[in-house]
Design a protein around this motif. Structure first.
Motif, PDB file in Angstrom:
ATOM      1  N   UNK A 241      40.635  24.245  18.487  1.00  0.00           N
ATOM      2  CA  UNK A 241      41.174  25.335  17.668  1.00  0.00           C
ATOM      3  C   UNK A 241      42.664  25.480  17.943  1.00  0.00           C
ATOM      4  N   UNK A 242      43.459  25.465  16.911  1.00  0.00           N
ATOM      5  CA  UNK A 242      44.895  25.637  17.053  1.00  0.00           C
ATOM      6  C   UNK A 242      45.251  27.093  16.760  1.00  0.00           C
ATOM      7  N   UNK A 243      45.957  27.699  17.682  1.00  0.00           N
ATOM      8  CA  UNK A 243      46.374  29.085  17.465  1.00  0.00           C
ATOM      9  C   UNK A 243      47.573  29.111  16.521  1.00  0.00           C
ATOM     10  N   UNK A 244      47.557  30.067  15.620  1.00  0.00           N
ATOM     11  CA  UNK A 244      48.629  30.272  14.654  1.00  0.00           C
ATOM     12  C   UNK A 244      48.999  31.742  14.688  1.00  0.00           C
ATOM     13  N   UNK A 245      50.289  32.046  14.625  1.00  0.00           N
ATOM     14  CA  UNK A 245      50.711  33.439  14.578  1.00  0.00           C
ATOM     15  C   UNK A 245      51.178  33.774  13.171  1.00  0.00           C
ATOM     16  N   UNK A 246      50.586  34.842  12.632  1.00  0.00           N
ATOM     17  CA  UNK A 246      50.955  35.338  11.300  1.00  0.00           C
ATOM     18  C   UNK A 246      51.728  36.639  11.476  1.00  0.00           C
ATOM     19  N   UNK A 247      52.647  36.899  10.555  1.00  0.00           N
ATOM     20  CA  UNK A 247      53.428  38.136  10.564  1.00  0.00           C
ATOM     21  C   UNK A 247      53.280  38.810   9.207  1.00  0.00           C
ATOM     22  N   UNK A 248      53.082  40.125   9.245  1.00  0.00           N
ATOM     23  CA  UNK A 248      52.856  40.891   8.032  1.00  0.00           C
ATOM     24  C   UNK A 248      53.703  42.161   8.039  1.00  0.00           C
ATOM     25  N   UNK A 249      54.105  42.595   6.857  1.00  0.00           N
ATOM     26  CA  UNK A 249      54.731  43.902   6.670  1.00  0.00           C
ATOM     27  C   UNK A 249      53.593  44.882   6.403  1.00  0.00           C
ATOM     28  N   UNK A 250      53.597  46.032   7.112  1.00  0.00           N
ATOM     29  CA  UNK A 250      52.518  47.006   6.961  1.00  0.00           C
ATOM     30  C   UNK A 250      53.078  48.416   6.846  1.00  0.00           C
ATOM     31  N   UNK A 251      52.160  49.371   6.695  1.00  0.00           N
ATOM     32  CA  UNK A 251      52.539  50.788   6.772  1.00  0.00           C
ATOM     33  C   UNK A 251      51.877  51.437   7.993  1.00  0.00           C
ATOM     34  N   UNK A 252      51.633  50.645   9.029  1.00  0.00           N
ATOM     35  CA  UNK A 252      51.102  51.143  10.309  1.00  0.00           C
ATOM     36  C   UNK A 252      52.313  51.658  11.080  1.00  0.00           C
ATOM     37  N   UNK A 253      52.534  52.976  11.022  1.00  0.00           N
ATOM     38  CA  UNK A 253      53.827  53.506  11.438  1.00  0.00           C
ATOM     39  C   UNK A 253      53.881  54.248  12.762  1.00  0.00           C
ATOM     40  N   UNK A 254      52.732  54.520  13.387  1.00  0.00           N
ATOM     41  CA  UNK A 254      52.772  55.317  14.615  1.00  0.00           C
ATOM     42  C   UNK A 254      51.606  54.945  15.524  1.00  0.00           C
ATOM     43  N   UNK A 255      51.600  55.545  16.695  1.00  0.00           N
ATOM     44  CA  UNK A 255      50.528  55.283  17.647  1.00  0.00           C
ATOM     45  C   UNK A 255      49.157  55.659  17.117  1.00  0.00           C
ATOM     46  N   UNK A 256      49.091  56.714  16.326  1.00  0.00           N
ATOM     47  CA  UNK A 256      47.820  57.120  15.730  1.00  0.00           C
ATOM     48  C   UNK A 256      47.306  56.089  14.745  1.00  0.00           C
ATOM     49  N   UNK A 257      48.234  55.506  13.986  1.00  0.00           N
ATOM     50  CA  UNK A 257      47.856  54.445  13.042  1.00  0.00           C
ATOM     51  C   UNK A 257      47.353  53.219  13.799  1.00  0.00           C
ATOM     52  N   UNK A 258      48.045  52.876  14.877  1.00  0.00           N
ATOM     53  CA  UNK A 258      47.627  51.733  15.689  1.00  0.00           C
ATOM     54  C   UNK A 258      46.228  51.989  16.253  1.00  0.00           C
ATOM     55  N   UNK A 259      45.988  53.214  16.710  1.00  0.00           N
ATOM     56  CA  UNK A 259      44.668  53.565  17.247  1.00  0.00           C
ATOM     57  C   UNK A 259      43.580  53.447  16.176  1.00  0.00           C
ATOM     58  N   UNK A 260      43.913  53.772  14.927  1.00  0.00           N
ATOM     59  CA  UNK A 260      42.952  53.675  13.832  1.00  0.00           C
ATOM     60  C   UNK A 260      42.608  52.230  13.509  1.00  0.00           C
ATOM     61  N   UNK A 261      43.599  51.352  13.492  1.00  0.00           N
ATOM     62  CA  UNK A 261      43.375  49.960  13.109  1.00  0.00           C
ATOM     63  C   UNK A 261      42.817  49.121  14.267  1.00  0.00           C
ATOM     64  N   UNK A 262      42.988  49.588  15.497  1.00  0.00           N
ATOM     65  CA  UNK A 262      42.565  48.825  16.681  1.00  0.00           C
ATOM     66  C   UNK A 262      41.105  48.374  16.633  1.00  0.00           C
ATOM     67  N   UNK A 263      40.131  49.264  16.386  1.00  0.00           N
ATOM     68  CA  UNK A 263      38.748  48.778  16.396  1.00  0.00           C
ATOM     69  C   UNK A 263      38.453  47.742  15.308  1.00  0.00           C
ATOM     70  N   UNK A 264      39.165  47.826  14.193  1.00  0.00           N
ATOM     71  CA  UNK A 264      38.976  46.849  13.116  1.00  0.00           C
ATOM     72  C   UNK A 264      39.459  45.467  13.553  1.00  0.00           C
ATOM     73  N   UNK A 265      40.676  45.406  14.086  1.00  0.00           N
ATOM     74  CA  UNK A 265      41.238  44.124  14.493  1.00  0.00           C
ATOM     75  C   UNK A 265      40.541  43.562  15.732  1.00  0.00           C
ATOM     76  N   UNK A 266      40.182  44.441  16.662  1.00  0.00           N
ATOM     77  CA  UNK A 266      39.520  43.973  17.880  1.00  0.00           C
ATOM     78  C   UNK A 266      38.118  43.439  17.610  1.00  0.00           C
TER      79      UNK A 266
END
Length: 78
Positions: free
Chosen positions: A7-32
């Protein structure tokens, strides 16, 4: 450490509207919960709120779907 050399690791970069720590906390369980993401981070200090995802077998489209399911906007960066 990546122990599967097939498996080759690839890094992707995206523009988002995840703007604060609360937003990061919301998206964390989805990405994890997604198999194929070895690590991810959001640069909330950047005006474009850049999400960087190191993929180990997941596609760019699957990452986009996951973030949208969490309720956030996401677009690829050229």
């Amino acid at each position: 450490m990546n122990t599967n050399l097939n498996e080759k690791e690839t890094t992707f970069h995206f523009k988002t509207n995840i703007k604060c720590g609360g937003c990061v906390a919301t998206v964390t369980p989805f990405l994890n919960a997604v198999k194929g993401i070895s690590q991810w981070s959001v640069d909330t200090a950047n005006n474009d709120k850049i999400l960087s995802v190191t993929s180990n077998g997941i596609s760019e489209g699957e990452i986009i779907d996951t973030v949208q399911k969490a309720g956030y906007k996401i677009e690829t960066i050229d």
